[in-house]
Design a protein around this motif. Sequence first.
Motif, PDB file in Angstrom:
ATOM      1  N   ARG A 169      56.476  15.997 -28.307  1.00  0.00           N
ATOM      2  CA  ARG A 169      56.298  14.561 -28.538  1.00  0.00           C
ATOM      3  C   ARG A 169      54.847  14.096 -28.405  1.00  0.00           C
ATOM      4  NH1 ARG A 169      61.303  14.566 -25.744  1.00  0.00           N
ATOM      5  NH2 ARG A 169      60.288  14.172 -23.752  1.00  0.00           N
TER       6      ARG A 169
ATOM      7  N   ARG B 216      51.568  16.084 -32.971  1.00  0.00           N
ATOM      8  CA  ARG B 216      51.787  15.271 -34.165  1.00  0.00           C
ATOM      9  C   ARG B 216      50.714  15.506 -35.231  1.00  0.00           C
ATOM     10  NH1 ARG B 216      54.437   9.747 -34.916  1.00  0.00           N
ATOM     11  NH2 ARG B 216      54.104   9.511 -37.125  1.00  0.00           N
TER      12      ARG B 216
ATOM     13  N   ARG C 149      50.731  13.497 -29.104  1.00  0.00           N
ATOM     14  CA  ARG C 149      49.876  13.201 -30.250  1.00  0.00           C
ATOM     15  C   ARG C 149      49.219  14.489 -30.763  1.00  0.00           C
ATOM     16  NH1 ARG C 149      46.594   8.792 -32.018  1.00  0.00           N
ATOM     17  NH2 ARG C 149      47.356   7.472 -30.357  1.00  0.00           N
TER      18      ARG C 149
ATOM     19  N   PRO D 226      56.066  13.271 -36.883  1.00  0.00           N
ATOM     20  CA  PRO D 226      56.098  14.090 -35.666  1.00  0.00           C
ATOM     21  C   PRO D 226      56.726  15.463 -35.935  1.00  0.00           C
ATOM     22  CG  PRO D 226      57.248  11.985 -35.343  1.00  0.00           C
ATOM     23  CD  PRO D 226      56.868  12.058 -36.775  1.00  0.00           C
TER      24      PRO D 226
END
Length: 355
Positions: free
Chosen positions: A24, A29, A26, A90
């Motif tokens: 989860r 991502r 950044r 994501p």
Amino acid sequence: MLRAARLALLGTLGALGLDEVALRTRWRRNRLLILGYHGVALDDEHQWDPTLYMPARVLRRRLQLIHEAGCHVLALDDAVRRLYDGELPPRSVVLTFDDGAYDFYARAFPIVETFGYPVTVYLTTFYAELNRPVYDSMASYLVWKGRGRVLRWPEVLGRHGDVALTDDGRRLVRERLWRYPVEHGLSGRDKDALLARLAARLEVDYDDILRRRLLQLMTLSEAGELARRGVDLQLHTHRHRVSLEEAVFAREVGDNRERLRRLRASEATHFCYPGGVTRREFLPWLRRSNIASATTCAPGIASRRHDRLLLPRYVDSAERSDAEFRGWLAGVAALLPRRRQAEAIGQFLEEPGAP
Ligand SMILES: [Zn+2]
């Protein structure tokens, strides 16, 4: 880092739920995990070479883990564009399969299809067009099928005499079989006949292997059928070879692209280095051939800082555990040091024995 230590660490991270956390972030991502696969066994190929082949149940399990981790599986072209535009969803993942084996058509694609995931096949077209087994692989597989026997074959083994097919004996016979066609200037047809003779000496039912199309590529018409069913066919050179001369290298890409043009609605622009062989000098050649991305076999997770012509991939195999695979989905496994995957040998057109 030792593989055992790396696995233990990944197992611990997983037990603590840290791969869930990492999924989860950044950091994750902004990264794209490109997964690479080769073969999915039709029979016992995964026992012969577990680094190249996995049983169908392992592929199914991998896709289930991707699904459970809530990953977004993107089409390659879309994923590469979004990676450099900073617009990845994501937990992005791309699925790629190398070479375009018949087992992709018969076994892997039906599994991928049940998950509804987009998939890219880097299709090498020389053997697909020829529709006959790849000599080096088939020779190695047949010798493995004959393991435990004694091979008597003066014509090929010469001074080595009779060879017991133990691990060492099989290595010796494989090397002789790979060199023999070069030394004798054998044609493709001659090499096919040699494989048949090898199988007969080992009392392996070669007709059955050929009928079931083990270790063969799909035909161009099967590839075309898959393209119509949504499979993204991309470039892997025509002869699964590269060259240190630009003109020859570009011809390999061009010949491959020309075959794909008959099967795809749009021009193929994504490339995978055959055998994972990369050289700096290839990059301007690929740019001049209008290649939008190129994937390697260097393990890693892609970020915007990577050259788009040197994108790392995680080449999966049946030998990886669930914990290790989850670690890759989360990206944490990419942070642990590991040995670089060796390039395949015999990948240059300048080398003897190239088709
Ligand atoms: Zn390949």
